[in-house]
Design a protein around this motif. Structure first.
Motif, PDB file in Angstrom:
ATOM      1  N   PRO A  38       0.830  -1.210   0.000  1.00 43.74           N
ATOM      2  CA  PRO A  38       0.000   0.000   0.000  1.00 43.74           C
ATOM      3  C   PRO A  38       0.866   1.263   0.000  1.00 43.74           C
ATOM      4  N   LEU A  39       0.457   2.220  -0.830  1.00 44.75           N
ATOM      5  CA  LEU A  39       1.147   3.501  -0.870  1.00 44.75           C
ATOM      6  C   LEU A  39       0.320   4.537  -0.108  1.00 44.75           C
ATOM      7  N   VAL A  40      -0.780   5.003  -0.698  1.00 45.05           N
ATOM      8  CA  VAL A  40      -1.689   5.953  -0.054  1.00 45.05           C
ATOM      9  C   VAL A  40      -3.113   5.690  -0.534  1.00 45.05           C
ATOM     10  N   HIS A  41      -4.092   5.933   0.296  1.00 42.10           N
ATOM     11  CA  HIS A  41      -5.522   5.922  -0.058  1.00 42.10           C
ATOM     12  C   HIS A  41      -5.897   4.917  -1.149  1.00 42.10           C
ATOM     13  N   SER A  42      -5.794   3.659  -0.877  1.00 40.31           N
ATOM     14  CA  SER A  42      -6.162   2.583  -1.806  1.00 40.31           C
ATOM     15  C   SER A  42      -5.309   2.557  -3.071  1.00 40.31           C
ATOM     16  N   ILE A  43      -4.146   3.136  -3.036  1.00 39.29           N
ATOM     17  CA  ILE A  43      -3.190   3.058  -4.141  1.00 39.29           C
ATOM     18  C   ILE A  43      -2.141   2.037  -3.716  1.00 39.29           C
ATOM     19  N   ASP A  44      -2.104   0.922  -4.441  1.00 37.94           N
ATOM     20  CA  ASP A  44      -1.239  -0.188  -4.067  1.00 37.94           C
ATOM     21  C   ASP A  44      -0.322  -0.575  -5.215  1.00 37.94           C
ATOM     22  N   PHE A  45       0.911  -0.939  -4.893  1.00 42.56           N
ATOM     23  CA  PHE A  45       1.785  -1.590  -5.853  1.00 42.56           C
ATOM     24  C   PHE A  45       1.438  -3.066  -5.827  1.00 42.56           C
ATOM     25  N   ILE A  46       1.187  -3.625  -7.006  1.00 46.31           N
ATOM     26  CA  ILE A  46       0.893  -5.052  -7.121  1.00 46.31           C
ATOM     27  C   ILE A  46       1.905  -5.673  -8.085  1.00 46.31           C
ATOM     28  N   PHE A  47       2.069  -6.976  -7.999  1.00 48.22           N
ATOM     29  CA  PHE A  47       3.156  -7.609  -8.730  1.00 48.22           C
ATOM     30  C   PHE A  47       2.715  -8.776  -9.607  1.00 48.22           C
ATOM     31  N   GLY A  48       1.436  -8.904  -9.884  1.00 52.27           N
ATOM     32  CA  GLY A  48       0.942  -9.981 -10.738  1.00 52.27           C
ATOM     33  C   GLY A  48       1.404  -9.878 -12.175  1.00 52.27           C
ATOM     34  N   SER A  49       1.713  -8.664 -12.616  1.00 52.38           N
ATOM     35  CA  SER A  49       2.146  -8.491 -14.007  1.00 52.38           C
ATOM     36  C   SER A  49       3.508  -9.107 -14.279  1.00 52.38           C
TER      37      SER A  49
END
Length: 183
Positions: A38-49
């Motif tokens: 999680p970064l801020v306010h429902s902004i997340d780094f995801i790694f599925g790509s």
């Protein structure tokens, strides 16, 4: 010289290994999205790509898009809308097309995708359909573009430095970037 039976057995074994590797990539892609940073306010780094781009590189855009769809399913849970699934599926299709017709550089293709297709899709879905404020759309777009290019960089590094092509019985895959180029 190998017999016909030995060749058929090896082909069957290779096919099973290839199918298992594709399944593992789909599971890894989903798992990569289950543990966001999680970064801020429902902004997340995801790694599925990362797994999706590896699948695109090893199996082509069709199978890679299926892996993208499976991997992105968890974005419904974390972001509560289906638009990221579409954006990531189009990413797999676009990069798969680019690999066949333009370049073997995943990072370059990801950057082109996000600049030409991904960001306009973010504006359409987040700004147009979901009605996010302009500053929020910019934040989401920037995050997704940076996240997508980071995932492409990691996927390139993995593909260049691990023998995934052999493990997945995908001999047509040729490593085109050196370690230095990846860095």
């Amino acid at each position: 010289m190998r017999s016909h039976f030995a060749n058929a057995f090896q082909d069957s074994t290779d096919r099973r290994r290839s199918q298992i590797a594709l399944l593992i990539l789909a599971i890894a892609g989903y798992a990569g999205n289950c543990f966001p940073i999680p970064l801020v306010h429902s902004i997340d780094f995801i790694f599925g790509s990362i797994a999706t781009l590896i699948a695109v590189r090893l199996y082509g855009s069709g199978w890679g898009t299926l892996v993208a769809a499976i991997a992105s399913l968890h974005t419904l849970v974390i972001w509560r809308h289906p638009y990221a699934i579409l954006i990531f599926m189009v990413e797999a299709l676009s990069i798969g097309w680019g690999l066949r017709h333009k370049s073997q550089n995943l990072l370059l293709l990801a950057a082109l995708y996000w600049a030409c297709i991904g960001l306009p899709l973010v504006w359409l879905f987040y700004g147009g359909i979901l009605g996010f404020e302009v500053s929020s759309v910019w934040l989401v777009g920037l995050k997704q573009a940076v996240n997508g290019m980071l995932d492409a960089l990691i996927a390139s590094f993995v593909l260049t430095n691990l023998p995934l092509d052999r493990w997945a019985a995908r001999p047509q895959f040729a490593k085109t970037l050196t370690f230095e180029q990846t860095l």
